[in-house]
Design a protein around this motif. Structure first.
Motif, mmCIF file in Angstrom:
data_model
loop_
_atom_site.group_PDB
_atom_site.id
_atom_site.type_symbol
_atom_site.label_atom_id
_atom_site.label_comp_id
_atom_site.label_asym_id
_atom_site.label_seq_id
_atom_site.Cartn_x
_atom_site.Cartn_y
_atom_site.Cartn_z
ATOM 1 N N SER A 33 0.022 0.784 6.775
ATOM 2 C CA SER A 33 0.669 1.189 8.028
ATOM 3 C C SER A 33 -0.339 1.905 8.902
ATOM 4 C CB SER A 33 1.840 2.135 7.741
ATOM 5 O OG SER A 33 2.850 1.444 7.055
ATOM 6 N N MET A 41 2.835 0.283 13.117
ATOM 7 C CA MET A 41 2.722 -1.074 12.570
ATOM 8 C C MET A 41 2.625 -1.030 11.044
ATOM 9 S SD MET A 41 0.064 -2.664 15.325
ATOM 10 C CE MET A 41 0.592 -2.832 17.034
ATOM 11 N N THR A 42 3.240 -1.989 10.386
ATOM 12 C CA THR A 42 3.147 -2.083 8.931
ATOM 13 C C THR A 42 2.871 -3.536 8.561
ATOM 14 O OG1 THR A 42 4.690 -0.261 8.613
ATOM 15 C CG2 THR A 42 4.381 -1.735 6.746
ATOM 16 N N VAL A 192 3.485 -10.578 5.839
ATOM 17 C CA VAL A 192 4.389 -10.265 6.944
ATOM 18 C C VAL A 192 3.781 -9.114 7.741
ATOM 19 C CG1 VAL A 192 5.907 -8.830 5.487
ATOM 20 C CG2 VAL A 192 6.773 -9.718 7.630
ATOM 21 N N ASP A 194 4.402 -6.528 10.770
ATOM 22 C CA ASP A 194 5.361 -5.905 11.681
ATOM 23 C C ASP A 194 4.561 -5.039 12.647
ATOM 24 O OD1 ASP A 194 7.128 -4.313 13.025
ATOM 25 O OD2 ASP A 194 8.299 -3.730 11.275
ATOM 26 N N GLY A 197 7.615 -3.957 15.699
ATOM 27 C CA GLY A 197 8.816 -4.758 15.968
ATOM 28 C C GLY A 197 8.500 -6.202 16.319
ATOM 29 N N ASN A 198 7.256 -6.484 16.637
ATOM 30 C CA ASN A 198 6.830 -7.889 16.810
ATOM 31 C C ASN A 198 6.515 -8.407 15.412
ATOM 32 O OD1 ASN A 198 5.367 -8.728 19.872
ATOM 33 N ND2 ASN A 198 6.342 -6.748 19.524
ATOM 34 N N ILE A 199 7.346 -9.302 14.906
ATOM 35 C CA ILE A 199 7.158 -9.741 13.517
ATOM 36 C C ILE A 199 6.453 -11.088 13.486
ATOM 37 C CG2 ILE A 199 8.305 -10.175 11.315
ATOM 38 C CD1 ILE A 199 8.954 -7.394 12.361
ATOM 39 N N ILE A 213 14.287 -11.662 8.349
ATOM 40 C CA ILE A 213 13.866 -10.677 9.352
ATOM 41 C C ILE A 213 15.093 -10.102 10.056
ATOM 42 C CG2 ILE A 213 12.448 -10.310 11.431
ATOM 43 C CD1 ILE A 213 10.866 -11.168 8.891
ATOM 44 N N SER A 233 6.944 -16.413 14.336
ATOM 45 C CA SER A 233 6.996 -15.083 14.950
ATOM 46 C C SER A 233 8.408 -14.814 15.454
ATOM 47 C CB SER A 233 6.022 -14.998 16.128
ATOM 48 O OG SER A 233 4.700 -15.135 15.654
#
Ligand code: AMP
Ligand code: MG
Length: 340
Positions: A33, A41-42, A192, A194, A197-199, A213, A233
């Motif tokens: 993260s 972000m993670t 994945v 993240d 929030g933009n995956i 998601i 995405s």
């Protein structure tokens, strides 16, 4: 404003957390993260080199940020925005992102517009020092937001003096694409990302199933729906992400370039699902601006993305390509958009 209250280095030190272990199916994985582009972000990568892959993702995202940030003094975009004369030299990431952004601006008829910075600045969104500008000021600033006055000729960028770029609506998605593009180097086929929030999901889960998601609810702090995807995405634009209230009226951070005012329509959040993170990011903003009717018309004309619109009155619309992969947590008024 990004990291306004913290020295950047200190904040990233606090938030760069790394964990390496094995998942239930026996595959090694790493979770990392960090804070970048004004977002938490993670990222999670699977495989033997997962740790190096996670580091490479963070490095890639930070490199993109340093180039395109409007708040980091000396970034390429900050330099362009403070240029007194044009042309200025343009290349690399900034040129690639600007060419792409101008394309999306064109196909969305300016609903997505990377040149709205003078107007969003007047509302105080980049700094957090909010105020409602006078109508005359908005009209004057709107003259500096015509993306069709931006021209790239080889390594030269031409804009009118006073025009300013802002990749806030596309940068995280673009950075996700850049980061995902590096994973093969590390033999990572399952990950994945993240990015605030933009995956962006790469491959499937190590057990072979799709990633599920969650899509945030615009009505409360929970999740309103979940979509099962792979190699894809999923990006949401929502008024709830950043807004201010003045004289009892709410002003959201996404600007309608046709009026110079924050968007005010029936859409509370717009989620776009497609392969490219940059396209999903730019389109989710565009769809939010367009409103339901014009968003559906855009989808009918293009058919190269799927979308979920959460609207006032507890109603949710989604495109038929998501049938079977979308599930809802609450009992909304759910409408599948007709094919034609
Ligand atoms: P997003 O959260 O991806 O929808 O992006 C919102 C951010 O993009 C805002 O904070 C602004 O920096 C910028 N922005 C606001 N309105 C627009 C617009 N209509 N087109 C492109 N960028 C915008
Ligand atoms: Mg966006």
């Amino acid at each position: 404003m990004k990291n306004r209250f913290f020295p950047f280095g200190l904040l990233s030190l606090l938030l760069s957390v790394l964990a390496f272990s094995l998942c239930a199916c026996g595959e090694a994985f790493c979770v990392r993260s960090f804070d970048s582009m004004g977002a938490f972000m993670t990222v999670r990568c699977y495989g033997e080199n997962a740790e190096d892959a996670c580091r490479a993702i963070e490095e890639t995202v930070r490199t993109v940020e340093k180039e395109i940030s409007v708040t980091i003094p000396g970034s390429t975009v900050s330099s362009i925005n403070s240029a007194a004369d044009f042309p200025v030299k343009i290349g690399g990431t900034t040129k690639e992102l600007l060419v792409f952004s101008l394309h999306v601006a064109e196909i969305t008829d300016g609903a997505f517009n990377p040149a709205l910075f003078p107007v969003s600045s007047a509302w105080g969104f980049p700094t957090g020092e909010y105020s409602v500008p006078a109508g005359d000021e908005i009209r004057r600033l709107l003259e500096l937001t015509d993306f069709r006055n931006i021209r790239i000729d080889g390594a030269n960028l031409y804009m009118e003096r006073g025009m300013k770029l802002d990749f806030g609506a596309v940068g995280k998605g673009f950075a996700g694409d850049c980061a995902a593009g590096r994973l093969a180097e590390f033999g990572v086929a399952s990950a994945v990302l993240d990015l605030g929030g933009n995956i962006c999901v790469i491959g499937k889960k190590p057990d072979g199933s799709d990633w599920r998601i969650g899509i945030k609810s615009p009505w409360d702090d929970g999740v309103a729906a979940a979509v099962s995807v792979h190699d894809c995405s999923v990006v949401t634009s929502g008024g709830y992400e950043r807004f201010f209230v003045a004289d009892g009226k709410t002003y959201v951070h996404i600007i309608d370039g046709a009026t110079g005012f924050p968007v005010e329509n029936e859409i509370l959040s717009a989620t776009v699902v497609c392969r490219s993170g940059a396209y999903a990011d730019a389109l989710s903003t565009a769809v939010f601006v367009l409103g339901t009717e014009r968003a559906v018309a855009l989808w009918q004309a293009r058919r190269d993305f799927e979308m979920i619109l959460m609207c006032r009155g507890d109603s949710v619309l989604y495109t038929p390509g998501l049938t079977g992969s979308l599930s809802f947590i609450h009992d909304f008024k759910i409408v599948e958009i007709a094919e034609e």
